[in-house]
Design a protein around this motif. Structure first.
Motif, short mmCIF file in Angstrom:
data_model
loop_
_atom_site.label_atom_id
_atom_site.label_comp_id
_atom_site.label_asym_id
_atom_site.label_seq_id
_atom_site.Cartn_x
_atom_site.Cartn_y
_atom_site.Cartn_z
N ARG A 47 0.83 -1.20 0.00
CA ARG A 47 0.00 0.00 0.00
C ARG A 47 0.86 1.25 0.00
O ARG A 47 0.61 2.18 -0.73
CB ARG A 47 -0.93 -0.02 1.21
N SER A 94 0.97 4.04 -3.12
CA SER A 94 0.48 5.38 -2.90
C SER A 94 1.58 6.41 -2.77
O SER A 94 1.29 7.57 -2.58
CB SER A 94 -0.40 5.41 -1.65
N VAL A 126 -3.89 11.40 -7.62
CA VAL A 126 -3.68 11.18 -6.19
C VAL A 126 -3.90 12.48 -5.43
O VAL A 126 -3.82 13.57 -6.00
CB VAL A 126 -2.25 10.64 -5.90
N HIS A 170 -1.58 13.05 0.04
CA HIS A 170 -1.06 11.93 0.84
C HIS A 170 -0.67 10.74 -0.04
O HIS A 170 -0.22 9.73 0.46
CB HIS A 170 -2.10 11.49 1.87
N ASP A 184 -2.86 9.06 -1.83
CA ASP A 184 -4.01 8.16 -1.96
C ASP A 184 -4.68 8.37 -3.32
O ASP A 184 -4.85 9.52 -3.76
CB ASP A 184 -5.03 8.40 -0.85
#
Length: 118
Positions: free
Chosen positions: A37, A41, A79, A82, A84
């Motif tokens: 993850r 990201s 994104v 952060h 994400d």
């Protein structure tokens, strides 16, 4: 009596081994998932040097950043600050952005950071 105590102790130690293994495997799996993850990201290296601007207009298939007409490639990655992922519907007028133009093109964006108000 001592023999029963010894058996009980041996049994507890044998039960403890699978429990410890389950905990180790669970910890390793959760660490692995977090690592993936974090890698997915993370922001690209050199993002500070990417062009930036403000979305000034949005049309059906294109949009403008500071008056320059651009579009997203089908596999574009959007994104937030952060790292994400965001859907293309998060793109709105008056949002500050940093972006990367796909190599070999002059107006196709393949990566964009949307600086959303918090």
């Amino acid at each position: 009596m001592k023999r029963n105590a010894y058996r009980s102790q041996v049994l507890r130690s044998w039960v403890g081994i699978p429990m410890a293994m389950v905990l180790m495997i669970g910890s390793a799996m959760s660490f692995g998932v977090e690592s993936v993850r974090a890698d997915e990201s993370s922001l690209p290296a050199g993002v500070a040097s990417y062009p930036s601007g403000k979305v000034t207009s949005i049309y059906e298939r294109t949009f403008q950043i500071d008056g320059r007409t651009v579009s997203l490639v089908p596999e574009a990655v959007l994104v937030d600050r952060h790292g994400d992922p965001l859907p293309p519907t998060a793109l709105r007028v008056d949002i500050d952005v940093k972006y990367h133009i796909q190599k070999g093109t002059t107006d196709k964006i393949d990566w964009m950071l949307l600086i959303l108000p918090e």
